[in-house]
Motif scaffolding. Structure first.
Motif, mmCIF file in Angstrom:
data_model
loop_
_atom_site.group_PDB
_atom_site.id
_atom_site.type_symbol
_atom_site.label_atom_id
_atom_site.label_comp_id
_atom_site.label_asym_id
_atom_site.label_seq_id
_atom_site.Cartn_x
_atom_site.Cartn_y
_atom_site.Cartn_z
ATOM 1 N N UNK A 18 0.875 -1.180 0.000
ATOM 2 C CA UNK A 18 0.000 0.000 0.000
ATOM 3 C C UNK A 18 0.904 1.219 0.000
ATOM 4 N N UNK A 19 0.858 2.000 -1.064
ATOM 5 C CA UNK A 19 1.758 3.152 -1.190
ATOM 6 C C UNK A 19 0.941 4.437 -1.110
ATOM 7 N N UNK A 56 3.453 -5.557 -5.933
ATOM 8 C CA UNK A 56 2.097 -5.336 -6.463
ATOM 9 C C UNK A 56 1.622 -4.070 -5.756
ATOM 10 N N UNK A 57 1.521 -2.993 -6.507
ATOM 11 C CA UNK A 57 1.373 -1.689 -5.842
ATOM 12 C C UNK A 57 -0.089 -1.234 -5.816
ATOM 13 N N UNK A 92 -5.340 0.776 -13.416
ATOM 14 C CA UNK A 92 -6.796 0.717 -13.229
ATOM 15 C C UNK A 92 -7.197 1.412 -11.926
ATOM 16 N N UNK A 93 -8.335 2.104 -11.978
ATOM 17 C CA UNK A 93 -8.831 2.802 -10.791
ATOM 18 C C UNK A 93 -9.933 1.966 -10.156
ATOM 19 N N UNK A 94 -9.763 1.636 -8.869
ATOM 20 C CA UNK A 94 -10.825 0.911 -8.167
ATOM 21 C C UNK A 94 -11.785 1.932 -7.595
ATOM 22 N N UNK A 115 -2.694 -0.901 -9.008
ATOM 23 C CA UNK A 115 -4.027 -0.285 -9.119
ATOM 24 C C UNK A 115 -3.999 0.991 -8.292
ATOM 25 N N UNK A 116 -4.954 1.844 -8.543
ATOM 26 C CA UNK A 116 -5.107 3.039 -7.704
ATOM 27 C C UNK A 116 -6.493 2.998 -7.095
#
Ligand code: 3PG
Length: 395
Positions: A18-19, A56-57, A92-94, A115-116
């Motif tokens: 988690x960044x 996996x960001x 991809x935006x969640x 993902x963001x």
């Protein structure tokens, strides 16, 4: 100041990270308004590093102040689009910030993918620093990295509470900023020159209190100078100022008259509309319907003379009405004057409103530090404990 960092990439392979970044940048008609030294562009460097090391960001950020409501103008979709164009990778935006759909997207990531999550401030739990929200966020990842120095003055769930749920580290951008700013706040090389502009005096009071005794001089400009000019008996015409700030300006001037340096001449206009012209005049010539929108050349020469001797120069806040490019030339020239001192002096620039002016002056790569922090930089330099830094030190 000791902060735990990810020193090498080996431990990252296959890990869901988690960044937290600060992507709070101006967005107009779906386009991010920043250049290659902007906050998103700089965050992208660290995102790329994590991906290259097989992480996996899951990117976390806020945008604006939607106050716990889903407001489409504050969607992070334009930020995800900007990251895609910078990284040449899908982002991809969640739309779901927490819960089973977001969980599935996070768990389906392959090594090196990202993902963001949608704007964290769409959830009330973010600004309320709710433990339950931090727990829900933490389920998406296995470790947490805070690379958002600009948000460390906020005790919000993705900055503070989350560090109690996951192994937590400081990101490279954050570490670089904290290291340098910590040196400056503890023991700046002298002569130390503080340059303050912008609008909000209340955010600059602690900094003035902290640094006025230490600084050689404090050079004032922008709307911040207006209550000081008023307190000294100059007419400021129809310029923006808050009368409540005048007594404090008087107090500072009484105690530190020899250190507080004010403009000698200014750029004025009759209106902020696009056709109105600016003229440079002395303070004594300001008329009732003049609005101050820039500094003049005599002021620039005076301020430059202080830079010649300085060993540390810290600047926050534009010196003109930079919403209009033709009222920003004083700010551009100031940026260039400070940039030429880098190497001979430590030059530190910060502030969300200052960065775009630095980029448009074409000197963004010419400072010791271009801080991503606005309020965070001011608070940190004033000696305040930032919740985000404290949380990283504890956990
Ligand atoms: C900033 O742009 O300075 C940070 O993102 C903090 O934003 P905030 O003042 O809305 O908390």
């Amino acid at each position: 100041m000791q902060l735990q960092t990810i020193r090498h990439g080996k431990s990252l392979k296959g890990k869901r990270v988690l960044l937290r970044i600060d992507a709070n940048v101006p967005v107009k008609k779906g386009e991010v308004l920043e250049g290659s030294f902007g906050k998103v562009a700089r965050a992208a460097v660290d995102i790329e590093w994590l991906c290259q090391h097989g992480a996996k960001v899951i990117i976390l950020s806020h945008l604006g102040r939607p106050g716990g409501r889903r407001i489409s103008a504050y969607s992070l979709a334009p930020i995800a689009k900007r990251l895609e164009s910078l990284l040449h990778l899908p982002v991809p935006l969640s739309r779901d910030i927490v819960g089973s759909k977001a969980q599935r997207m996070a768990e389906n990531l392959e090594d090196g993918q990202m993902i963001m999550l949608e704007n964290l401030r769409f959830e009330k739990g973010e600004e309320e620093n709710q433990k339950s929200f931090a727990i829900a966020l933490s389920r998406l990842g296995e470790l947490y990295i805070n690379d958002a120095f600009a948000d460390c003055h906020r005790a919000h769930a993705s900055i503070d509470a989350i560090t109690e749920e996951l192994p937590s580290y400081a990101g490279p951008l954050l570490v670089q900023e904290v290291r340098l700013l910590d040196q400056i706040r503890k023991k700046p090389s002298t002569p130390f020159v503080l340059v303050l502009g912008g609008k909000k005096m209340e955010t600059k009071i602690p900094l003035l209190q902290h640094f006025l005794p230490l600084a050689e001089v404090v050079l004032l400009g922008g709307a911040l100078a207006h209550p000081f000019l008023f307190a000294k008996g100059f007419s400021i015409g129809s310029s923006l100022y808050d009368p409540h700030e005048v007594p404090l300006a008087k107090k500072f001037l009484k105690e530190f008259a020899h250190k507080l340096i004010l403009p000698l001449d200014v750029g004025v206009t009759k209106s902020l509309r696009s056709r109105s012209k600016m003229r440079i005049i002395s303070l004594a010539d300001i008329q009732k319907n003049d609005v101050i929108v820039d500094i003049g050349t005599k002021t620039l020469d005076l301020y430059r003379s202080f830079f010649q001797k300085a060993k540390t120069i810290v600047w926050n806040g534009p010196f003109g009405y930079c919403e209009r490019a033709d009222f920003c030339s004083g700010t551009h020239m100031l940026a260039k004057a400070i940039a030429t001192r880098t190497g001979k002096a430590k030059t530190i620039i910060g502030g969300g409103d200052t960065l775009p002016s630095i980029e448009s002056a074409g000197v963004a790569n010419q400072f010791t530090l271009l801080s991503t922090g606005g309020g965070a930089m001011l608070a940190f330099l004033s000696g305040e404990t930032l919740p985000g830094i404290e949380a990283l030190q504890k956990n």
